[in-house]
Design a protein around this motif. Sequence first.
Motif, short mmCIF file in Angstrom:
data_model
loop_
_atom_site.label_atom_id
_atom_site.label_comp_id
_atom_site.label_asym_id
_atom_site.label_seq_id
_atom_site.Cartn_x
_atom_site.Cartn_y
_atom_site.Cartn_z
N ASP A 1 -4.10 3.81 -1.43
CA ASP A 1 -4.40 2.94 -2.66
C ASP A 1 -5.89 2.21 -2.55
O ASP A 1 -6.04 1.54 -3.67
CB ASP A 1 -3.10 2.10 -3.26
N PHE A 2 -6.23 2.13 -1.58
CA PHE A 2 -7.62 1.68 -1.32
C PHE A 2 -8.85 2.37 -2.33
O PHE A 2 -9.76 1.89 -2.76
CB PHE A 2 -8.22 1.93 0.02
N GLY A 3 -8.06 3.73 -2.55
CA GLY A 3 -9.13 4.61 -3.69
C GLY A 3 -9.25 3.46 -5.04
O GLY A 3 -10.27 3.75 -5.45
N PHE A 4 -8.48 2.70 -5.28
CA PHE A 4 -8.68 1.92 -6.28
C PHE A 4 -9.84 1.06 -6.32
O PHE A 4 -10.59 0.39 -7.13
CB PHE A 4 -7.44 1.08 -6.97
N ALA B 1 -3.04 -2.32 -4.66
CA ALA B 1 -4.32 -2.46 -4.76
C ALA B 1 -4.90 -2.47 -6.09
O ALA B 1 -5.61 -3.53 -6.41
CB ALA B 1 -5.10 -1.38 -4.22
N GLU B 2 -4.09 -1.73 -7.06
CA GLU B 2 -4.42 -1.77 -8.76
C GLU B 2 -4.39 -3.16 -9.15
O GLU B 2 -5.16 -3.96 -9.75
CB GLU B 2 -4.10 -0.53 -9.26
N PRO B 3 -3.14 -3.93 -8.98
CA PRO B 3 -2.84 -5.03 -9.52
C PRO B 3 -3.53 -6.22 -8.96
O PRO B 3 -3.84 -7.08 -9.63
CB PRO B 3 -1.41 -5.24 -9.43
N GLU C 1 0.77 -1.20 0.00
CA GLU C 1 -0.07 0.01 0.04
C GLU C 1 0.76 1.24 -0.12
O GLU C 1 0.52 2.17 -0.79
CB GLU C 1 -0.95 0.05 1.14
N GLU C 2 1.93 1.42 0.70
CA GLU C 2 2.71 2.39 0.74
C GLU C 2 3.80 2.51 -0.30
O GLU C 2 4.01 3.70 -0.88
CB GLU C 2 4.04 2.30 2.00
#
Length: 377
Positions: free
Chosen positions: A323-326, A133-135, A127-128
């Motif tokens: 990256d939880f936004g993805f 998240a995206e992949p 995440e950092e």
Amino acid sequence: MGLNPFVSIRRDLHKIPELGFQEFKTQKYLLTYLQTLPGDRMEIETWKTGILVKVKGLNPSKTIGYRTDIDGLQITEETGLEFHSEHEGKMHACGHDLHMSIALGVLTHTILNPVQDDVLFIFQPAEEGPGGAEPMLASDIMQKWMPDMIFALHIAPEYPVGTIALKEGLLFANTSELYIDLKGKGGHAAYPHLSNDMIVAASALVTQLQTIISRNVDPLDSAVITLGIINGGTAQNIIAENVHLEGTIRTFSDENMQKVKQRIEDIIEGIEKGYQCSISLDYGAMYHQVYNNEELAREFMEFIAGHTDLTVHECKEAMTGEDFGFMTRDIPGFMFWLGVNSEYGLHHSKLNPNEAAIEKAIEAAVKYIEYKGNKKS
């Protein structure tokens, strides 16, 4: 009276922080714990250094997703805790050790007390950075087990234990890394006219980049350009041939992110011409904004306020990146802040969350999953 088992787990995990996609010990620890749970109600799959656990519902009509991140940061710990990091130069300075222990607590309860619907627990790496998240979303196993909704939490040092904070809509910003390398012509300090000094060029570039927010972004909107690293030069009497800059861009809209990047590129083009140098630009990892589904966020706030002793605070959006936004881009969901009452903030070498928040978070997530997982669609 002994430690709460999930506090003990948090302390174990705190000792072994690992960087993104290097979470081998962490993954092994998590898998070892999962093997202690009844296996007839769960399926376990690994993805890179991450783990997905599907807990089977009694009569499923949908899948509820719960995500935790598992990586640490490249920070030397200075907490003085007995269970301090055993990995030199690395630390769980963003609370992912708490995130994982809470997730294991919620997962354990869900296996022992199954709800009607399936529940997917996602232990996400990197995440950092460079971004997991995206992949992970694009992976075959995630595509097969894609949840119908998803939620997650993030510790908040500034809130007291017993408080959660969230809002409908935008919660965290769009973020992009920023890497800039300037290359000129080095030389003797006594003959500057025979060189192209990249210290001077970089100074001009830094100054001009800071005009973007004040002169190109609507004052009623929000954006940030921060340059955190500048390296250049080898000696006091040598004109620097190379300078390296690193920073971050934060915006509350996709449109502003594109506008800011275009202005950065325009300014770089001018610096190249004005200072007779070449400049390379890399945006590195880019994270999508965390946008809380309005209906789900409101439902969660009302449910927690009415069914737990937690205090629910409706907060403002933050320039934080996650990256939880993805995941909230592709799946209806939300994230909330969990109060942990630490004197030192996120990404600080002395971050020391109050562990009493672990039990509070487990209770809140368990009750919501029970409510959501037994509710007819």
